[in-house]
Design a protein around this motif. Structure first.
Motif, short mmCIF file in Angstrom:
data_model
loop_
_atom_site.label_atom_id
_atom_site.label_comp_id
_atom_site.label_asym_id
_atom_site.label_seq_id
_atom_site.Cartn_x
_atom_site.Cartn_y
_atom_site.Cartn_z
N UNK A 106 0.82 -1.20 0.00
CA UNK A 106 0.00 0.00 0.00
C UNK A 106 0.86 1.27 0.00
N UNK A 107 2.03 1.18 0.63
CA UNK A 107 2.94 2.34 0.66
C UNK A 107 3.36 2.76 -0.74
N UNK A 108 3.45 1.80 -1.66
CA UNK A 108 3.89 2.10 -3.03
C UNK A 108 2.83 1.69 -4.06
N UNK A 109 1.58 1.74 -3.65
CA UNK A 109 0.49 1.27 -4.51
C UNK A 109 0.40 2.03 -5.84
N UNK A 110 0.86 3.25 -5.87
CA UNK A 110 0.78 4.07 -7.09
C UNK A 110 1.92 3.78 -8.07
N UNK A 111 2.73 2.80 -7.77
CA UNK A 111 3.92 2.55 -8.63
C UNK A 111 3.53 2.05 -10.01
#
Length: 113
Positions: A106-111
């Motif tokens: 979730x911390x890097x979900x926009x990757x």
């Protein structure tokens, strides 16, 4: 703004990538700057919960998305090793600021990498 969290200030972000010639230092320097800005924002804004933290990490992840073109221009890319190291850096930051329950994905979900 200087980082006040000692654990973060002393951390060598992306070190395994710097040690690999495949990843260009000048692009890694920009990625490291993204991570440090994230830390500065966390210290300045003091997110009250995971949702607020995730909003901050989303912006930082989008900055890494923009770096992909620079990696490619330098003959590199954000591949498996880099993905894992960047993800670990986000998770380290979350834990360092007291968000032990943060979901690494979730911390890097926009990757996009």
């Amino acid at each position: 703004m200087a980082i006040t969290n000692r654990q973060v200030a002393e951390h060598a972000f992306l070190l395994p990538l710097y040690e690999d010639d495949y990843f260009p230092d000048h692009v890694l320097d920009r990625g490291r700057a993204v991570l440090l800005r994230l830390c500065e924002r966390i210290e300045a804004e003091r997110p009250a919960d995971l949702a607020a933290l995730y909003r901050l990490t989303e912006g930082a992840t989008e900055e890494f998305n923009a770096l992909e073109a620079e990696f490619e221009a330098a003959g590199s890319e954000i591949e498996t090793v880099a993905r894992e190291e960047i993800g670990e850096a986000f998770w380290f930051i979350a834990r360092a600021y007291g968000f032990e329950d943060a979901d690494g994905e979730e911390l890097i979900a926009a990757r996009e990498w």
